[in-house]
Write an enzyme that holds these catalytic residues in place. Structure first.
Site, PDB file in Angstrom:
ATOM      1  N   HIS A 182      34.082  -0.892  80.140  1.00 43.56           N
ATOM      2  CA  HIS A 182      32.719  -0.346  80.168  1.00 43.56           C
ATOM      3  C   HIS A 182      32.028  -0.711  81.471  1.00 43.56           C
ATOM      4  CE1 HIS A 182      28.414   0.040  79.353  1.00 43.56           C
ATOM      5  NE2 HIS A 182      28.716   0.849  78.373  1.00 43.56           N
ATOM      6  N   HIS A 238      31.346  -0.789  68.574  1.00 42.13           N
ATOM      7  CA  HIS A 238      30.997  -0.286  69.909  1.00 42.13           C
ATOM      8  C   HIS A 238      31.660  -1.119  71.011  1.00 42.13           C
ATOM      9  CE1 HIS A 238      27.799  -0.155  73.247  1.00 42.13           C
ATOM     10  NE2 HIS A 238      28.324   1.044  73.230  1.00 42.13           N
TER      11      HIS A 238
END
Length: 273
Positions: free
Chosen positions: A41, A5
């Site tokens: 992110h 991730h």
């Protein structure tokens, strides 16, 4: 799939694959003109993840290409699939098609090396908003007009907004998509989420008339949650700790039923027991 991730820096590719990941998820942010700009992110961050690492998107693609090109010094045979988590919520709905076109051009040039011995990984375009389905049509049109429609064989799709399964099915119809569908379900690992919708997605996958080929669950960092997800029948688990997922897959209860996917497995084909 043991899916790493928030892999947004080139150096993290080695790190996650060495921990057991055979797939990575990378965040893609766009500028105001719908150009894919950074792998980033940003905050708010998930619990336990590193969310401030970044590269320019095209540079990340070059690093990814090296990691997935046989014969390259950076090659990882194990890394077979990449999910691009497309952060399109910064765009207007009418920019989705442009984002798809520009994304296709970037990938064609920097990842697929204009069709000349580029990276071999399968790619999943993960879109957070059903209204942005034209990203898919723009992407497809561009690869076709650039003379490389065959690369669509390597591309799959996901809508990541946890929408009603029926609404997702309707959206794929609009986008003209009839296969290569991954369905994600999940929530930041800071919060708990039940497996109800995952079970619905798995039921759709396993029915004779479902639209889903594979189901993955995110973001899982604990052994107990990993076991619950495997018991529900998922095809992939996204994690900050690929070694945790790998450990559970090695437990006798799961060893008999699951194995880590290799490049010879077809990610667009529903697995039949």
């Amino acid at each position: 799939l043991d899916m790493g991730h928030m892999v947004n820096a080139i150096a993290q590719i080695d790190e996650f694959v060495n921990l057991g990941a055979n797939s990575i998820e990378t965040d893609v942010s766009f500028d105001d003109s719908a150009n894919p700009e950074y792998t980033y992110h940003g905050v708010p961050c998930d619990c336990g993840g590193t969310c401030t690492k970044w590269e320019y998107f095209n540079e990340f693609l070059k690093g990814l290409r090296k990691a997935t090109t046989p014969g390259d010094s950076k090659y990882h045979e194990k890394l077979v699939l990449v999910v691009f988590d497309l952060k399109t919520s910064s765009l207007y709905d009418n920019q989705a098609s442009d984002a798809g076109k520009k994304l296709a051009k970037s990938l064609l040039q920097n990842y697929w090396n204009n069709g000349n011995n580029g990276g071999r990984a399968y790619i999943v375009l993960s879109i957070p908003n059903l209204a942005h389905y034209k990203l898919i049509t723009g992407f497809k049109e561009t690869l076709t007009s650039e003379g490389h429609p065959e690369l669509m064989d390597k591309v799959g799709y996901d809508f990541s907004g946890n929408d009603e399964i029926g609404d997702v099915a309707k959206t794929y119809k609009k986008a003209g998509v009839t296969g290569h569908v991954w369905q994600s379900d999940g929530i930041t690992n800071c919060l708990l989420r039940g497996l109800d919708r995952v079970r619905k997605a798995v039921a759709n996958r396993d029915s004779s008339n479902g639209y889903i080929n594979k189901v993955y669950y995110w973001t899982v960092d604990k052994r107990a949650t990993t076991r619950d997800a495997l018991d529900a029948g998922v095809d992939g688990i996204m994690t900050n700790y690929p070694d945790v997922i790998a450990d559970v897959l090695n437990e006798s209860a799961y060893k008999a039923k699951f194995r880590i996917a290799s490049y010879d497995d077809n990610p667009w084909e529903t697995f039949k027991n």
